[in-house]
Design a protein around this motif. Structure first.
Motif, short mmCIF file in Angstrom:
data_model
loop_
_atom_site.label_atom_id
_atom_site.label_comp_id
_atom_site.label_asym_id
_atom_site.label_seq_id
_atom_site.Cartn_x
_atom_site.Cartn_y
_atom_site.Cartn_z
N ARG A 1 38.69 39.90 33.62
CA ARG A 1 38.39 40.55 32.42
C ARG A 1 37.90 42.10 32.90
NH1 ARG A 1 35.04 36.67 28.95
NH2 ARG A 1 34.12 36.08 31.34
N ASP A 2 37.15 42.26 33.99
CA ASP A 2 36.89 43.33 34.63
C ASP A 2 36.69 43.17 36.14
OD1 ASP A 2 33.98 43.09 35.50
OD2 ASP A 2 33.69 42.78 33.36
N SER B 1 41.73 38.61 26.23
CA SER B 1 40.69 39.55 26.08
C SER B 1 40.85 40.85 26.47
CB SER B 1 39.45 38.80 26.90
OG SER B 1 38.33 39.75 26.96
N VAL B 2 41.51 41.22 27.67
CA VAL B 2 41.85 42.51 28.16
C VAL B 2 42.63 43.33 27.35
CG1 VAL B 2 42.97 43.66 30.10
CG2 VAL B 2 41.60 41.96 30.90
N LYS C 1 42.78 42.97 24.05
CA LYS C 1 42.05 43.49 22.86
C LYS C 1 41.23 44.67 23.13
CE LYS C 1 41.53 38.78 20.28
NZ LYS C 1 40.74 37.96 20.02
N THR C 2 40.56 44.50 24.45
CA THR C 2 39.57 45.53 24.86
C THR C 2 40.38 46.95 24.93
OG1 THR C 2 38.40 43.95 26.16
CG2 THR C 2 38.17 46.43 26.57
N ARG C 3 41.56 46.78 25.59
CA ARG C 3 42.40 48.18 25.62
C ARG C 3 42.92 48.64 24.11
NH1 ARG C 3 46.58 45.96 30.41
NH2 ARG C 3 45.38 46.42 32.02
N THR D 1 41.25 48.01 21.47
CA THR D 1 40.02 48.69 20.82
C THR D 1 39.77 50.21 21.35
OG1 THR D 1 38.93 46.61 20.57
CG2 THR D 1 37.47 48.64 20.59
#
Length: 538
Positions: free
Chosen positions: A425-426, A523-524, A526-528, A530
């Motif tokens: 995820r990071d 998850s990645v 969704k983060t992008r 956002t």
């Protein structure tokens, strides 16, 4: 009266000795650390110290033998080296220190003396004379030197040779004698000093040191060695190792008895010998018999040791009685009374598990797989599951629950960490995951490596349990018996069904990998999204 004035000050005088050199004297720091630990446990303090540590036994020492001189540093409250060089040079400095210590004794600043292979006609001459003049109670080891010290009028309340003693047994013997003489309470400290010389008070009572989980974990290498022998015995040309396997099965109760006795008594070689004697006599009781025999031996070592010291037996005799008699009594108790019950209990647990697996192996494996993660997270695994694994291995060299462990815990953890290496995820998570994956695959342990990812995402947690359930189901479907705590590539070789175990291990690893990988990608993404939405809104 000032409380500090009632604290007894002990002078420690001696050397690394002749026979003592081979029984702890060649490691002066450890010898003195143990002695100081017991002095503090008795509510006393070290008042002064003179200890000559040679690099060879005093029986074969030469003038050019390297040596060090330890004394007491009042500021740090620790032993410190004040002279280094040849034994001749160190003895010169020791004679000067001897005069200073004699002056302290003459002024009434010391209350007792502990001698260890001291030299009453040389390096300790003045201190011995002062101790005799002040009628200080003295105790110590070193047959020849203690006889000479007593002949000079020193009030020797107990004495002994060094044969058969250890740093701990000598220290406990000294302080038991002194505490009885002064009428002060003393319970030996069994354990290491903590920071700033603070004692580990939690380890005082023998019953409090009984830890079944610790015994099982410490004994695990013996079970793995047995499993390796079993695997090797299946290789053509090595079938003769089958006899070795049978021998090792009988050795397992001995291993557990030694570990248990050492844990409970922790009197170094004395408790080890007691555990061996008890373990040999407990073999008919299986693992449970070995544990019971070891625990009893450890408890008896403590009791017999203290009683013998109170009766003023020589330290060598104390060790022989504590190690030999404690092991014999506890072993015979298991041999004649406990072994049948212990064996029946062990067989009952194995039979119950075999019944469950034979009735519906796939269901049993599924349930075990689903429950094993909650069990290890809740602290139940090492207390309940690991003992059953070892009981299974005692009979066959591998285990149904051991196979579930490898497939459901180790491989699932490996799958989760691998996914976080491939698609984290990071970037920071990849660095955390890589060592965990390597250890799980290379050593068959460290399932905790998956915790950061499982606890940070409930879906990964659920995926771990689901993957573990799948691994357990496959283990049960193929009726696999295996073990964890070994390299993943070696585990199938130690099982009863190589192909089935490979399928079970691969199934749980791939399942946990794919689930975690999918969750990470979502998850990645969704983060992008956002971030983009925030940029547009900004």
């Amino acid at each position: 009266m000032d409380e500090l004035s009632t604290i007894k000050k002990v002078a420690i005088l001696g050397s690394s000795g002749g026979n003592l050199f081979y029984l702890g004297g060649k490691e002066p720091e450890k010898l003195l650390e143990e002695l100081l630990l017991q002095i503090e446990a008795a509510g006393m303090v070290c008042g002064t110290l003179q200890f000559i540590a040679a690099k060879a036994s005093m029986d074969a020492v030469k003038e050019n033998t390297p040596a060090e001189l330890y004394t007491w540093d009042e500021s740090t409250r620790k032993p410190t080296v004040i002279a280094k060089g040849t034994i001749a040079d160190v003895n010169t400095t020791a004679s000067q220190l001897d005069s200073e210590i004699a002056a302290k004794i003459a002024k009434g600043e010391m209350d007792a003396v502990i001698f260890m292979s001291a030299d009453p006609n040389g390096a300790n001459k003045s201190a011995v004379e002062a101790a005799a003049a002040m009628n200080l109670p003295a105790t110590g080891t070193g047959g020849t030197s203690m006889a000479a010290i007593a002949s000079k009028g020193v009030n020797v309340i107990s004495t002994s040779g060094t044969t058969g003693t250890t740093n701990r047994t000598r220290a406990v013997t000294f302080l038991t004698s002194l505490s009885k003489h002064f009428g002060v309470p003393y319970r030996p400290i069994i354990g290491k000093a903590l920071n700033n010389n603070q004692l580990d008070k939690t380890s005082v009572l023998p019953f409090q040191r009984i830890n079944l989980r610790g015994m099982m974990l410490s004994s695990l290498p013996g079970f793995i060695a047995m499993a390796l022998v079993l695997a090797l015995s299946k290789i053509p040309g090595l079938t003769m190792l089958g006899e070795v396997f049978d021998l090792m099965i009988n050795a397992l109760p001995v291993i557990l008895a030694v570990v248990a006795a050492k844990q409970v008594a922790d009197f170094d070689d004395v408790s080890i010998v007691a555990g061996i004697v008890a373990g040999v006599l407990s073999v008919k009781g299986g693992l449970i018999g070995g544990i019971i025999g070891g625990i009893l031996a450890g408890l008896l070592v403590q009791y017999i040791f203290r009683k013998c010291v109170e009766w003023k037996f020589p330290a060598t005799t104390v060790n022989i009685a504590a190690g030999g008699i404690a092991g014999l009594i506890s072993g015979l108790a298991v041999f004649f009374l406990i072994a049948p019950v212990a064996l029946w209990l062990g067989e009952g647990i194995r039979s119950l598990l075999d019944l469950l697996v034979s009735t519906n192996g796939a269901l049993a494996g599924l349930i075990a797989g689903l429950l094993i993660w909650p069990a290890i997270i809740g602290g139940v695994y090492h207390a309940a599951i690991l003992p059953i694994v070892l009981l299974e291995m005692e009979k066959t060299g591998n285990s149904f629950l051991g196979a579930v462990d490898m497939a459901g815990l180790v491989m699932v953890s490996a799958g989760i960490t691998l996914a976080n290496i491939v698609s984290p995820r990071d970037k920071g998570e990849a660095a955390v995951a890589a060592p965990g994956f390597a250890i799980n695959m290379g050593f068959g342990t460290f399932v905790e490596a998956a915790y950061p990812f499982m606890f940070s995402n409930k879906y990964i947690f659920a995926g771990a349990i689901l993957s573990s359930g799948l691994g357990g189901l496959l283990v049960g479907l193929f009726d696999v018996r295996g073990t964890a705590y070994v390299p993943s590539f070696m585990a199938p070789l130690l099982s009863n069904h190589m192909t089935g175990f490979i399928i079970a291990m691969a199934g749980s690893l791939i399942c946990s990998f794919l689930i975690t990988l999918s969750i990470n990608k979502i998850s990645v993404k969704k983060t992008r999204n956002t971030v983009k939405e925030n940029e547009i809104a900004g």
